[in-house]
Design an enzyme around this catalytic site. Structure first.
Site, mmCIF file in Angstrom:
data_model
loop_
_atom_site.group_PDB
_atom_site.id
_atom_site.type_symbol
_atom_site.label_atom_id
_atom_site.label_comp_id
_atom_site.label_asym_id
_atom_site.label_seq_id
_atom_site.Cartn_x
_atom_site.Cartn_y
_atom_site.Cartn_z
ATOM 1 N N HIS A 1 -7.491 -6.111 0.192
ATOM 2 C CA HIS A 1 -6.325 -5.301 0.547
ATOM 3 C C HIS A 1 -5.623 -5.775 1.823
ATOM 4 O O HIS A 1 -4.390 -5.781 1.876
ATOM 5 C CB HIS A 1 -6.757 -3.833 0.672
ATOM 6 C CG HIS A 1 -5.632 -2.862 0.763
ATOM 7 N ND1 HIS A 1 -4.611 -2.795 -0.172
ATOM 8 C CD2 HIS A 1 -5.350 -1.902 1.690
ATOM 9 C CE1 HIS A 1 -3.757 -1.842 0.164
ATOM 10 N NE2 HIS A 1 -4.178 -1.287 1.286
ATOM 11 N N SER B 1 0.825 -1.200 0.000
ATOM 12 C CA SER B 1 0.000 0.000 0.000
ATOM 13 C C SER B 1 0.870 1.266 0.000
ATOM 14 O O SER B 1 1.644 1.480 -0.928
ATOM 15 C CB SER B 1 -0.968 -0.047 1.184
ATOM 16 O OG SER B 1 -1.991 0.895 1.045
ATOM 17 N N ASP C 1 -0.025 -4.086 -3.782
ATOM 18 C CA ASP C 1 -1.082 -3.069 -3.782
ATOM 19 C C ASP C 1 -0.517 -1.654 -3.701
ATOM 20 O O ASP C 1 -0.758 -0.931 -2.731
ATOM 21 C CB ASP C 1 -2.054 -3.305 -2.615
ATOM 22 C CG ASP C 1 -3.173 -4.270 -2.966
ATOM 23 O OD1 ASP C 1 -3.219 -4.735 -4.117
ATOM 24 O OD2 ASP C 1 -3.996 -4.565 -2.087
#
Length: 507
Positions: A398, A306, A333
């Protein structure tokens, strides 16, 4: 109530629920299991796993002149760097220290951070958040043994055969991964992913970022003084930055922490682990002197999830340097709200997106996020003539690479829509990462890396029936491949000519 009534109770709903509740708490207490959550599972690789927390001072530097409105102190001054090492440990070594808690103490610090994130920061809500975190995972511990010797030390090395390179003493050198966590996360959130890689023969340094993107962290100095660092909002800063400017400062701070982590790891590898131990505010690493020559500094990979994936991509800008000696990247991600993604990447790169992120049509700087990420992978492959992969992990969401689904499987499955079994989700991420690390070692493409594109766009399968039938079932079940090198080509720039796909990576 008579004894006979106790021995022959009335089977009412109230009685059954009470009996189940008492039994549950008794089992948790007797077997040291966390209440209302699942314990983190043992690692599955061939090595036992050790962990060491290291926090050492660095030469102070300001990443930005920005200060806090309240108190006027620098908002982005780097004082120390903190990371957790996960590593192959001596078999059956017993630690003299308790296992690390998944929520480091004080838990109230992180609870306040999450309350700040929710913009309901006050004594009452902070207390509720503290109670909630403690109830969900307050007693959850990380299964790695704390501060035990690394596998194959001079003290324990006898008739040890290994596939790893060896140093001058015949001791194995372990490839190194420097890992960066996501927004509103910490270094402990990825302990299973890091520990599983360690159990397969890798050393992972999981950094704790103090850039104001985590819920709460304690900065500890060698003199015993401490400072609490919480999530930072733009409104707390002077001058007040726009959101994009705040992210630039945070990512620059993260890059500095990554560079300092590499510096400390070099010191350990060069034989001054005792000095690192003496300055370590976390008081761990008593055997770091035995780590001399044990880290393969020629095979250092940067990874992140992320916001951490965005940061990992950023540190690759400009290519290989002494401060950033990375020969590969594992990008999980890459952030949708953490600023633009760096496209100047010149090392082999594996990009894994969760199913939920690939599936969602998110606009990212005027374009679909999926297309932006895909084009970065294609640019590495076509323009830099370096291998790159962009794949989707089917059934994941996620948080699937974090520990959260393992600790609260039903809650996370219900709230995120994940359909993959939680342990399988982590395993697939670990397996793909390990295959990538082995590719960097010998150039052989294994597992998912040995396959060509299956889905140039999400859920658009271009395979014919014969190719579907020939594909290994575990790859077909768990992956979509959007960008990949041609199978019979060693170097992307030479595709069209027959080459051995097992050739070494292009450096």
């Amino acid at each position: 109530m008579t004894y006979s009534a106790v021995l022959r109770p009335r089977w009412t709903i109230k009685y059954v629920l009470s009996a189940i509740t008492v039994s549950y708490f008794a089992i948790c207490f007797l077997f040291d299991m966390p209440f209302f959550s699942s314990a983190l599972p043992a690692y599955t690789g061939e090595y036992n796993v050790g962990t060491i927390d290291i926090e050492v001072p660095v030469e102070k530097r300001n990443i930005s002149e920005t200060v806090f409105k309240h108190g006027g102190k620098p908002a982005f001054e780097l004082e120390t760097v903190l990371f957790s090492l996960f590593y192959p440990a001596v078999k059956d070594a017993r630690s003299q220290k308790p296992k690390h808690l998944w929520f480091p103490k004080p838990i109230a610090l992180q609870a306040e951070g999450y309350a700040r994130l929710a913009k309901i920061n006050n004594f009452f809500t902070n207390s509720l958040f503290t109670l909630g975190l403690w109830t969900l995972a307050g007693s959850t511990s990380i299964p790695a043994a704390v501060d035990v010797p690394i596998h194959g030390t001079m003290k324990t090395y006898q008739n040890y055969e290994t596939e790893h390179p060896v140093d001058d003493y015949g001791l194995p050198e372990y490839p190194l991964i420097v890992f960066s966590h996501g927004f509103a996360s910490s270094r402990t959130d990825y302990s299973q992913y890091c520990g599983e890689l360690a159990s397969r023969g890798y050393v992972v340094a999981a950094i704790e970022h103090r850039d104001g993107s985590g819920p709460g962290s304690v900065i500890m100095r060698p003199d015993g003084s401490t400072t609490n660092r919480f999530l930072i909002t733009a409104g707390e800063l002077d001058p007040t930055p726009e959101t994009p400017a705040l992210k630039v400062m945070q990512l620059a701070f993260r890059q500095a922490e990554i560079e300092e982590t590499v510096r400390v790891l070099r010191q350990i590898n060069e034989g001054i682990g005792n000095e690192v131990f003496k300055t370590n505010a976390r008081k761990e690493g008593k055997d770091l002197a035995e780590w001399q020559g044990r880290l393969n500094m020629e095979r250092v990979v940067v990874g992140g999830h992320s916001y951490g994936a965005t940061g990992a991509m950023q540190v690759l800008k400009g290519g290989h340097t002494y401060e950033r000696p990375f020969v590969g990247a594992v990008i999980l991600d890459p952030g949708k709200s953490s600023g633009p993604l760096n496209e100047d990447i010149r090392v082999p790169t594996l990009i894994i997106q969760s199913n939920s992120w690939s599936k969602a049509h998110s606009i990212f700087y005027g374009r679909p996020h999926f297309d932006v990420v895909k084009d970065i992978a294609r640019k590495i492959l076509d323009e830099s003539h370096i291998f790159a992969w962009f794949v989707t992990s089917k059934g994941t969401t996620h948080p699937s690479v974090t520990d959260a689904p393992l600790i609260e499987p039903l809650l996370l499955m219900w709230t995120t829509g994940s359909t993959i079994q939680v342990r399988e989700g982590i395993y697939q991420y670990v397996k793909a990462t390990a295959d990538f690390m082995l590719y960097l070692k010998d150039g052989h493409r294994r597992g998912i890396l040995s396959e060509e594109v299956t889905h140039p766009e999400y859920d658009h399968d271009i395979r014919n029936d014969a190719r579907k039938a020939s594909m290994p079932k575990d790859i077909d079940k768990y992956w979509q491949i959007h960008v990949a090198p041609t199978t019979g080509c060693a170097y992307p720039g030479l595709c069209g000519v027959e080459h051995d796909h097992a050739a070494r990576p292009p450096w």
